[in-house]
Design a protein around this motif. Structure first.
Motif, short mmCIF file in Angstrom:
data_model
loop_
_atom_site.label_atom_id
_atom_site.label_comp_id
_atom_site.label_asym_id
_atom_site.label_seq_id
_atom_site.Cartn_x
_atom_site.Cartn_y
_atom_site.Cartn_z
N SER A 1 5.14 -5.99 6.37
CA SER A 1 3.92 -6.21 5.59
C SER A 1 4.22 -7.01 4.33
O SER A 1 3.43 -7.88 3.93
N ALA A 2 5.35 -6.72 3.70
CA ALA A 2 5.72 -7.46 2.49
C ALA A 2 5.94 -8.94 2.79
O ALA A 2 5.49 -9.82 2.06
N VAL A 3 6.63 -9.22 3.90
CA VAL A 3 6.88 -10.62 4.27
C VAL A 3 5.57 -11.32 4.62
O VAL A 3 5.33 -12.46 4.20
N VAL A 4 4.71 -10.64 5.37
CA VAL A 4 3.44 -11.24 5.76
C VAL A 4 2.56 -11.50 4.53
O VAL A 4 1.98 -12.58 4.38
N SER A 5 2.49 -10.51 3.63
CA SER A 5 1.69 -10.70 2.41
C SER A 5 2.25 -11.83 1.55
O SER A 5 1.50 -12.63 0.97
N ALA A 6 3.58 -11.89 1.45
CA ALA A 6 4.20 -12.96 0.67
C ALA A 6 3.88 -14.33 1.27
O ALA A 6 3.58 -15.29 0.55
N ALA A 7 3.96 -14.44 2.59
CA ALA A 7 3.65 -15.71 3.25
C ALA A 7 2.19 -16.08 3.01
O ALA A 7 1.88 -17.25 2.76
N ARG A 8 1.30 -15.10 3.11
CA ARG A 8 -0.12 -15.40 2.86
C ARG A 8 -0.33 -15.88 1.43
O ARG A 8 -1.12 -16.81 1.18
N ASP A 9 0.33 -15.23 0.48
CA ASP A 9 0.20 -15.68 -0.91
C ASP A 9 0.70 -17.11 -1.07
O ASP A 9 0.06 -17.94 -1.73
N LEU A 10 1.83 -17.41 -0.47
CA LEU A 10 2.41 -18.75 -0.62
C LEU A 10 1.60 -19.80 0.13
O LEU A 10 1.52 -20.95 -0.30
N PHE A 11 0.99 -19.43 1.24
CA PHE A 11 0.13 -20.35 1.98
C PHE A 11 -1.24 -20.50 1.32
O PHE A 11 -1.97 -21.45 1.64
N GLY B 1 10.07 -20.79 4.43
CA GLY B 1 11.45 -20.42 4.14
C GLY B 1 11.64 -18.92 4.14
O GLY B 1 12.64 -18.40 4.66
N LEU B 2 10.68 -18.19 3.56
CA LEU B 2 10.78 -16.73 3.55
C LEU B 2 10.67 -16.16 4.96
O LEU B 2 11.40 -15.23 5.34
N LEU B 3 9.77 -16.72 5.76
CA LEU B 3 9.65 -16.28 7.15
C LEU B 3 10.94 -16.56 7.93
O LEU B 3 11.41 -15.71 8.71
N LEU B 4 11.53 -17.72 7.72
CA LEU B 4 12.77 -18.05 8.42
C LEU B 4 13.93 -17.18 7.94
O LEU B 4 14.84 -16.87 8.72
N LEU B 5 13.90 -16.77 6.67
CA LEU B 5 14.90 -15.82 6.20
C LEU B 5 14.78 -14.52 6.98
O LEU B 5 15.80 -13.92 7.38
N MET B 6 13.56 -14.08 7.21
CA MET B 6 13.35 -12.89 8.03
C MET B 6 13.89 -13.10 9.44
O MET B 6 14.54 -12.21 10.01
N GLY B 7 13.64 -14.29 10.01
CA GLY B 7 14.17 -14.57 11.34
C GLY B 7 15.68 -14.55 11.37
O GLY B 7 16.29 -14.07 12.33
N PHE B 8 16.33 -15.06 10.31
CA PHE B 8 17.78 -15.06 10.23
C PHE B 8 18.32 -13.63 10.14
O PHE B 8 19.30 -13.28 10.80
N VAL B 9 17.64 -12.81 9.34
CA VAL B 9 18.04 -11.40 9.24
C VAL B 9 17.91 -10.72 10.59
O VAL B 9 18.81 -9.98 11.02
N MET B 10 16.80 -10.96 11.29
CA MET B 10 16.60 -10.34 12.60
C MET B 10 17.64 -10.80 13.61
O MET B 10 18.04 -10.05 14.49
N SER B 11 18.10 -12.04 13.48
CA SER B 11 19.17 -12.52 14.36
C SER B 11 20.45 -11.71 14.14
O SER B 11 21.13 -11.34 15.10
N HIS C 1 3.68 -6.96 -5.52
CA HIS C 1 4.71 -7.99 -5.69
C HIS C 1 5.34 -8.33 -4.34
O HIS C 1 6.55 -8.11 -4.14
N PRO C 2 4.58 -8.86 -3.40
CA PRO C 2 5.11 -9.04 -2.04
C PRO C 2 6.27 -10.03 -1.96
O PRO C 2 7.20 -9.83 -1.18
N ILE C 3 6.22 -11.10 -2.74
CA ILE C 3 7.30 -12.10 -2.66
C ILE C 3 8.62 -11.49 -3.14
O ILE C 3 9.66 -11.63 -2.48
N LEU C 4 8.56 -10.79 -4.26
CA LEU C 4 9.77 -10.14 -4.78
C LEU C 4 10.26 -9.07 -3.82
O LEU C 4 11.46 -8.98 -3.52
N ALA C 5 9.32 -8.24 -3.33
CA ALA C 5 9.70 -7.15 -2.43
C ALA C 5 10.31 -7.69 -1.14
O ALA C 5 11.35 -7.19 -0.67
N ALA C 6 9.70 -8.72 -0.57
CA ALA C 6 10.22 -9.29 0.68
C ALA C 6 11.61 -9.90 0.48
O ALA C 6 12.51 -9.72 1.31
N THR C 7 11.80 -10.60 -0.63
CA THR C 7 13.09 -11.22 -0.90
C THR C 7 14.18 -10.17 -1.08
O THR C 7 15.29 -10.31 -0.56
N ILE C 8 13.86 -9.10 -1.81
CA ILE C 8 14.84 -8.03 -2.04
C ILE C 8 15.21 -7.36 -0.72
O ILE C 8 16.40 -7.17 -0.41
#
Length: 264
Positions: free
Chosen positions: A208-218, A144-154, A233-240
């Motif tokens: 890097s924040a998104v990648v680290s957050a995804a690794r933590d969640l995986f 979900g976090l990765l797809l949020l990044m994809g939506f932002v990039m769109s 705090h990669p998940i918080l940083a990536a979400t913000i």
């Protein structure tokens, strides 16, 4: 609001019907990411040393997912330019639809396509040895976090396409933006062995924040932190970061679309 949603899904469905009529378009967004998984997993996997027990095959997957999300910038930007140049925007102006649904339909359709790509990549990654260890909920949160990044990039791509209006200019700018974001990050190599100044750049790169957050969640190891907030705090940083970018770029893209439609 109901009309916006119905118009958005109608326009997104229109984009998906193009794919159904020309399924070869799926090759461009599927074959290359899968090739990256195989090349990085097998060719580099035996030579790269990374933190943790999962090896490079587990380390690299979140990075390749993030790279695919970055590529959504180009996909949406080129699609928007084509819509401008083939007269589709003029036809939309004559229809009783909301202006905001035009860009929403495009970005939602591109998000569906990148979700398909991610599913294929996840299957190939599983076959070569990648595993998500934290259970289904956290794994879905990572996607979900990765797809949020994809939506932002769109949305960034929509803004770029509306501003440049040239496929060649879009491709050139996308390369200039995406290359440093992807390769000056922890997507492909651990930052621990980098020079001091470059390590700082990598640690504070939003990718890097998104990648680290995804690794933590995986549940994939990402190495030690150097004390930087995005690393701790990669998940918080990536979400913000993704939330702030989305809040900024959607209004800008909306105004750019109104200006483009008014000029035609």
């Amino acid at each position: 609001m109901t009309e916006v949603f119905s118009d958005t899904f109608a326009l997104a469905g229109r984009q998906m019907r193009h794919i159904r009529r020309m399924p070869e378009q799926l090759l461009g967004i599927t074959v290359m990411p899968v090739a990256f998984v195989l090349v990085f997993g097998y060719l580099f996997g035996s030579a790269m040393q990374v933190p943790g027990q999962g090896g490079y095959k587990e380390y690299i997957m979140a990075g390749i997912f993030a790279q695919v999300m970055l590529a959504n910038l180009t996909t949406t930007a080129v699609g928007v330019v084509e819509d401008l140049n083939n007269g589709l925007v003029d036809r939309f102006r004559a229809l009783p639809i909301s202006r905001s649904s035009v860009l929403l339909g495009r970005t939602v359709a591109d998000l569906v396509l990148v979700s398909w790509t991610s599913a294929i990549m996840a299957l190939v990654g599983y076959l070569i040895g990648w595993r998500a260890h934290n259970g289904i909920l956290q794994t879905l949160a990572g996607f979900g976090l990765l797809l949020l990044m994809g939506f932002v990039m769109s949305w960034v791509g929509a803004l770029v396409g509306l501003s440049l209006r040239s496929p060649e200019a879009v491709s050139a700018l996308a390369g200039v933006v995406m290359m440093p974001l992807a390769f000056l990050s922890n997507a492909f190599v651990p930052p621990q062995g980098l020079p001091g100044w470059m390590r700082v750049v990598v640690e504070w790169n939003p990718v890097s924040a998104v990648v680290s957050a995804a690794r933590d969640l995986f549940g994939n190891d990402r190495g030690t932190s150097d004390g930087a907030f995005p690393s701790d705090h990669p998940i918080l940083a990536a979400t913000i970061v993704m939330g702030v970018l989305l809040a900024i770029v959607i209004p800008l893209a909306g105004r750019a679309y109104q200006r483009a439609a008014a000029k035609r």
